[in-house]
Write a protein that holds these residues in place. Sequence first.
Motif, short mmCIF file in Angstrom:
data_model
loop_
_atom_site.label_atom_id
_atom_site.label_comp_id
_atom_site.label_asym_id
_atom_site.label_seq_id
_atom_site.Cartn_x
_atom_site.Cartn_y
_atom_site.Cartn_z
N CYS A 1 -23.39 -28.48 -66.45
CA CYS A 1 -23.68 -28.71 -65.03
C CYS A 1 -25.19 -28.86 -64.85
O CYS A 1 -25.69 -28.94 -63.73
CB CYS A 1 -23.13 -27.57 -64.18
SG CYS A 1 -22.73 -28.06 -62.49
N HIS B 1 -29.54 -30.16 -57.11
CA HIS B 1 -28.56 -30.11 -58.19
C HIS B 1 -28.62 -31.38 -59.03
O HIS B 1 -28.79 -32.46 -58.47
CB HIS B 1 -27.14 -29.89 -57.67
CG HIS B 1 -26.26 -29.31 -58.72
ND1 HIS B 1 -25.75 -30.06 -59.76
CD2 HIS B 1 -25.84 -28.05 -58.96
CE1 HIS B 1 -25.06 -29.28 -60.56
NE2 HIS B 1 -25.10 -28.05 -60.10
N GLU C 1 -23.60 -18.95 -61.15
CA GLU C 1 -23.07 -19.87 -60.13
C GLU C 1 -21.66 -20.30 -60.51
O GLU C 1 -20.81 -20.48 -59.66
CB GLU C 1 -23.97 -21.10 -59.98
CG GLU C 1 -23.66 -21.96 -58.76
CD GLU C 1 -22.52 -22.94 -58.94
OE1 GLU C 1 -21.82 -23.24 -57.95
OE2 GLU C 1 -22.30 -23.42 -60.07
N HIS D 1 -27.67 -26.80 -65.36
CA HIS D 1 -28.40 -25.69 -64.72
C HIS D 1 -29.69 -25.32 -65.46
O HIS D 1 -30.57 -24.69 -64.87
CB HIS D 1 -27.50 -24.47 -64.54
CG HIS D 1 -26.37 -24.70 -63.57
ND1 HIS D 1 -25.45 -23.75 -63.25
CD2 HIS D 1 -26.04 -25.80 -62.85
CE1 HIS D 1 -24.58 -24.24 -62.37
NE2 HIS D 1 -24.91 -25.49 -62.12
ZN LIG Z 1 -23.75 -26.74 -60.96
#
Ligand SMILES: [Zn+2]
Length: 480
Positions: free
Chosen positions: A133, A195, A170, A135
Amino acid sequence: MKLRPGYFAFPIIALVIHPLLTFGGDIKKKEEAVASIEKHKAELISLSDQIWGFAETALRETRSSKVLADYAEKQGFEVKRGVAGMPTAFVASYGQGRPIIGILGEYDALPGISQKAQPVKEALEAGSAGHGCGHNLFGAASLGAAVAIKELIAGGKLKGTIRFYGTPAEEAIGGKIYMARAGLFKDLDVCMAWHPEDKIRADVDSSQAIVDFIVEFKGKAAHAAADPWNGRSAVAALEFFTTGLNRMREFVKPTVRMHYVIQKGGDVPNVVPEYAKVWCWLRDSKRTGVEELLSRARKIAEGAALMAGVESKLTVQGGDYEMLANLTGAKLIHANMTWLGPIQYTAEEQEFAKAIQRATDVEPKGLNGAVQPLEPPKKDPEGGSTDVGDVSWIVPTLHLSVTTAPEGAPWHAWPVVACGGMSIGHKGLAYAAKALATTMVDLFEDEKTREAIQAEFKEKSKGEVYKPYVPDGPPPIPKN
Ligand SMILES: [Zn+2]
């Protein structure tokens, strides 16, 4: 509870009331913020690459949070570690007085998607976690933006406080929700987040609200052939429950998403199962919709237990609010991104992206480095939830997305891990840091814009009392 029909009317009005926010601000200070990020770029990339390599999952982000907190401390921030009952959560502050601008950073990885930084699917370490993702980029870029603002404050060019939030987990329990419950965001004037994505844009859309719960059934064990009449099957209740939930699918809004996994369903067929457990996630466009689904699920669980003659227990484990988008803030971000211009990619980077797209059966369009036009918000969000949503109900939260992966490539999957560990991800990191920092220059300098952002927030959140979906006490910390 019912949805508030006027919810989407305001944003349109807001656009009319505040066509104002033409790009202004102090260009020189923005240029300095950009120069600061360029100056620290190699260090920020190194932080991101280290976190990419650690690939630590929710609440196990010990080394990832440490490298970020250590760097903040080295840059002169005051760092509080282990906040809100989570060893890997921290807050780093610099400056004093108002305004207080917050910025969120994440650093947790996803289990099972380890991948090398190459356009062919191959695990770096089979079975391990990976940053599917992005991060690793999220945390490092946000901290880079905070450092740029810190340097402007230190140089006497901006007044106020910059506060970086290291927010763990998260992808699991939602660390921000625990931080919200601890009151860590409540004195902010504005909060910023971004993001990784496959496009560059100022976000105007919401995300889905979600509730995460388990249902447990407790029956009576017996020999399944010798004396089944003495048994009461917990698995029978579980089956009634999932049947009920699946029948409910026909009578919910098209925006609803329901998914579950069976975590315990008996051991052997010749024992009437005494215990069964199912883990469920229910989502809808708004918290009010999720509340209604949850109360229906409670009744289904009770009914299932009644039919099977067993006990049931539903435990809420967590859940996120939907994002409360701020269109005044989105206009400000968009103006700054337009000033920054697109991300330029090399032919090699485009080829890397296209190879991934071909490998994942996606149209090989490469990378999209253009700033997307600011469009009106969609009526309902796309599928997916984030704990940034909770923060957005406490303080006006401005959110942006930056390209770090090929257009259309699957998310939470190997392509995102691959790009996050090489120059495509690094370019996204630097761009996000610049977009966040230049927008924050405006937030510090322009009181009128700040007030307009806060007025929109107040109007949209009017009458809502923030109630986090978290069990009492600190989150369960996994043992490493
Ligand atoms: Zn994410």
